[in-house]
Design a protein around this motif. Structure first.
Motif, PDB file in Angstrom:
ATOM      1  N   TYR A   2       6.674  35.682   7.370  1.00 40.78           N
ATOM      2  CA  TYR A   2       7.779  35.798   6.406  1.00 40.78           C
ATOM      3  C   TYR A   2       7.275  36.398   5.093  1.00 40.78           C
ATOM      4  N   ASP A   3       6.062  36.006   4.717  1.00 42.56           N
ATOM      5  CA  ASP A   3       5.434  36.614   3.548  1.00 42.56           C
ATOM      6  C   ASP A   3       5.253  38.116   3.778  1.00 42.56           C
ATOM      7  N   LEU A   4       4.833  38.474   4.985  1.00 44.85           N
ATOM      8  CA  LEU A   4       4.626  39.888   5.304  1.00 44.85           C
ATOM      9  C   LEU A   4       5.936  40.660   5.198  1.00 44.85           C
ATOM     10  N   LYS A   5       7.040  40.063   5.598  1.00 47.16           N
ATOM     11  CA  LYS A   5       8.346  40.721   5.472  1.00 47.16           C
ATOM     12  C   LYS A   5       8.683  40.945   4.000  1.00 47.16           C
ATOM     13  N   LEU A   6       8.375  39.952   3.164  1.00 49.16           N
ATOM     14  CA  LEU A   6       8.605  40.094   1.733  1.00 49.16           C
ATOM     15  C   LEU A   6       7.719  41.207   1.164  1.00 49.16           C
ATOM     16  N   ILE A   7       6.467  41.251   1.586  1.00 48.98           N
ATOM     17  CA  ILE A   7       5.542  42.304   1.151  1.00 48.98           C
ATOM     18  C   ILE A   7       6.051  43.668   1.623  1.00 48.98           C
ATOM     19  N   TYR A   8       6.531  43.715   2.855  1.00 46.55           N
ATOM     20  CA  TYR A   8       7.100  44.954   3.411  1.00 46.55           C
ATOM     21  C   TYR A   8       8.223  45.467   2.504  1.00 46.55           C
ATOM     22  N   ASP A   9       9.103  44.575   2.091  1.00 46.26           N
ATOM     23  CA  ASP A   9      10.207  44.969   1.207  1.00 46.26           C
ATOM     24  C   ASP A   9       9.690  45.460  -0.144  1.00 46.26           C
ATOM     25  N   LYS A  10       8.691  44.774  -0.686  1.00 43.80           N
ATOM     26  CA  LYS A  10       8.138  45.155  -1.991  1.00 43.80           C
ATOM     27  C   LYS A  10       7.366  46.469  -1.904  1.00 43.80           C
ATOM     28  N   PHE A  11       6.771  46.748  -0.754  1.00 51.00           N
ATOM     29  CA  PHE A  11       6.041  48.002  -0.559  1.00 51.00           C
ATOM     30  C   PHE A  11       6.992  49.187  -0.686  1.00 51.00           C
ATOM     31  N   GLY A  12       8.185  49.038  -0.142  1.00 54.13           N
ATOM     32  CA  GLY A  12       9.187  50.105  -0.234  1.00 54.13           C
ATOM     33  C   GLY A  12       8.733  51.359   0.486  1.00 54.13           C
ATOM     34  N   LEU A  13       9.011  52.500  -0.107  1.00 54.54           N
ATOM     35  CA  LEU A  13       8.605  53.792   0.439  1.00 54.54           C
ATOM     36  C   LEU A  13       7.564  54.402  -0.493  1.00 54.54           C
ATOM     37  N   LYS A  14       6.409  54.714   0.064  1.00 52.97           N
ATOM     38  CA  LYS A  14       5.325  55.322  -0.710  1.00 52.97           C
ATOM     39  C   LYS A  14       5.009  56.694  -0.124  1.00 52.97           C
ATOM     40  N   PRO A  15       4.844  57.712  -0.994  1.00 53.11           N
ATOM     41  CA  PRO A  15       4.538  59.056  -0.513  1.00 53.11           C
ATOM     42  C   PRO A  15       3.219  59.097   0.253  1.00 53.11           C
ATOM     43  N   TYR A  16       3.231  59.765   1.397  1.00 49.72           N
ATOM     44  CA  TYR A  16       2.064  59.856   2.271  1.00 49.72           C
ATOM     45  C   TYR A  16       1.825  61.310   2.639  1.00 49.72           C
ATOM     46  N   LEU A  17       0.534  61.716   2.649  1.00 47.90           N
ATOM     47  CA  LEU A  17       0.215  63.110   2.973  1.00 47.90           C
ATOM     48  C   LEU A  17      -1.032  63.198   3.852  1.00 47.90           C
ATOM     49  N   TYR A  18      -1.158  62.326   4.834  1.00 45.83           N
ATOM     50  CA  TYR A  18      -2.250  62.357   5.809  1.00 45.83           C
ATOM     51  C   TYR A  18      -3.635  62.275   5.205  1.00 45.83           C
ATOM     52  N   LEU A  19      -3.729  62.091   3.927  1.00 42.41           N
ATOM     53  CA  LEU A  19      -5.000  61.829   3.267  1.00 42.41           C
ATOM     54  C   LEU A  19      -4.824  60.634   2.343  1.00 42.41           C
TER      55      LEU A  19
ATOM     56  N   GLY B 171       3.924  67.046  -2.071  1.00 43.64           N
ATOM     57  CA  GLY B 171       4.153  67.187  -0.644  1.00 43.64           C
ATOM     58  C   GLY B 171       4.121  65.882   0.122  1.00 43.64           C
ATOM     59  N   GLY B 172       3.916  64.766  -0.577  1.00 47.42           N
ATOM     60  CA  GLY B 172       3.906  63.466   0.094  1.00 47.42           C
ATOM     61  C   GLY B 172       5.277  63.104   0.630  1.00 47.42           C
ATOM     62  N   VAL B 173       5.296  62.535   1.831  1.00 48.96           N
ATOM     63  CA  VAL B 173       6.542  62.121   2.475  1.00 48.96           C
ATOM     64  C   VAL B 173       6.673  60.609   2.322  1.00 48.96           C
ATOM     65  N   PRO B 174       7.801  60.104   1.814  1.00 44.86           N
ATOM     66  CA  PRO B 174       7.955  58.665   1.629  1.00 44.86           C
ATOM     67  C   PRO B 174       8.030  57.921   2.962  1.00 44.86           C
ATOM     68  N   TYR B 175       7.106  56.995   3.154  1.00 50.02           N
ATOM     69  CA  TYR B 175       7.082  56.160   4.352  1.00 50.02           C
ATOM     70  C   TYR B 175       7.034  54.691   3.963  1.00 50.02           C
ATOM     71  N   ASP B 176       7.583  53.857   4.845  1.00 51.06           N
ATOM     72  CA  ASP B 176       7.516  52.422   4.627  1.00 51.06           C
ATOM     73  C   ASP B 176       6.165  51.880   5.121  1.00 51.06           C
ATOM     74  N   LEU B 177       5.941  50.598   4.902  1.00 48.26           N
ATOM     75  CA  LEU B 177       4.678  49.972   5.282  1.00 48.26           C
ATOM     76  C   LEU B 177       4.414  50.106   6.777  1.00 48.26           C
ATOM     77  N   LYS B 178       5.443  49.956   7.580  1.00 46.11           N
ATOM     78  CA  LYS B 178       5.294  50.088   9.028  1.00 46.11           C
ATOM     79  C   LYS B 178       4.701  51.448   9.389  1.00 46.11           C
ATOM     80  N   LYS B 179       5.244  52.513   8.837  1.00 44.59           N
ATOM     81  CA  LYS B 179       4.773  53.857   9.155  1.00 44.59           C
ATOM     82  C   LYS B 179       3.359  54.085   8.628  1.00 44.59           C
ATOM     83  N   TRP B 180       3.049  53.548   7.432  1.00 40.66           N
ATOM     84  CA  TRP B 180       1.693  53.666   6.896  1.00 40.66           C
ATOM     85  C   TRP B 180       0.696  53.024   7.871  1.00 40.66           C
ATOM     86  N   ILE B 181       1.041  51.859   8.387  1.00 38.67           N
ATOM     87  CA  ILE B 181       0.154  51.161   9.333  1.00 38.67           C
ATOM     88  C   ILE B 181      -0.027  52.015  10.578  1.00 38.67           C
ATOM     89  N   GLU B 182       1.069  52.548  11.106  1.00 43.92           N
ATOM     90  CA  GLU B 182       0.996  53.359  12.321  1.00 43.92           C
ATOM     91  C   GLU B 182       0.148  54.619  12.123  1.00 43.92           C
TER      92      GLU B 182
END
Length: 149
Positions: free
Chosen positions: A88-105, A113-124
């Motif tokens: 449940y804490d992880l779900k709260l952290i997931y929500d707080k993480f929101g969308l963060k720009p990601y660029l394969y580095l 050029g960063g694409v906004p991804y959620d925590l799930k996608k960052w992990i994947e």
């Protein structure tokens, strides 16, 4: 024989690369959010919202971990956090993480050029599926209705 590359040419090339990157990654995923935090019994959380924000920042720092001797995701840091929280804490952290720009580095601003991804996608994107930390995330997320690949 060779033309000099001036700063104007570099700027033009950089802008073109940014637009090409944005065009190639135009299919921005929507966050997976089947269980709203508001539907979770507050007594199930073991951390505060402020702590969740701090952990979200720590996750991003771990994904962006780089040093001279060690580059890439700091899975030890991620594992340490996972050992201190529940699903449940992880779900709260997931929500707080929101969308963060990601660029394969790692993290990069959207304008670069960063694409906004959620925590799930960052992990994947950052952790191999067979890694122990990925498996911990997968089990914890599943309990709150978020499915990793």
């Amino acid at each position: 024989m060779f033309k000099k590359i001036n700063t104007t040419n570099i700027a033009i090339i950089t802008i073109i690369l940014i637009f090409v990157t944005k065009w190639l990654s135009k299919d921005k995923p929507k966050p997976d959010d089947p269980l709203p935090v508001s539907d979770i019994d507050p007594n199930l959380f073991t951390i505060s919202e402020d702590q969740a924000e701090d952990y979200a920042d720590n996750f991003l720092d771990a994904f962006d971990h780089t040093s001279i001797l060690d580059a890439g995701t700091n899975t030890d840091s991620l594992n340490s956090i996972l050992n201190q929280i529940n699903e449940y804490d992880l779900k709260l952290i997931y929500d707080k993480f929101g969308l963060k720009p990601y660029l394969y580095l790692g993290s990069h601003p959207e304008w670069l050029g960063g694409v906004p991804y959620d925590l799930k996608k960052w992990i994947e994107l950052e952790i191999d599926e067979d890694h122990e930390v990925y498996q911990k995330f997968k089990v914890m997320f599943k309990k709150v209705g978020i499915n990793l690949a």
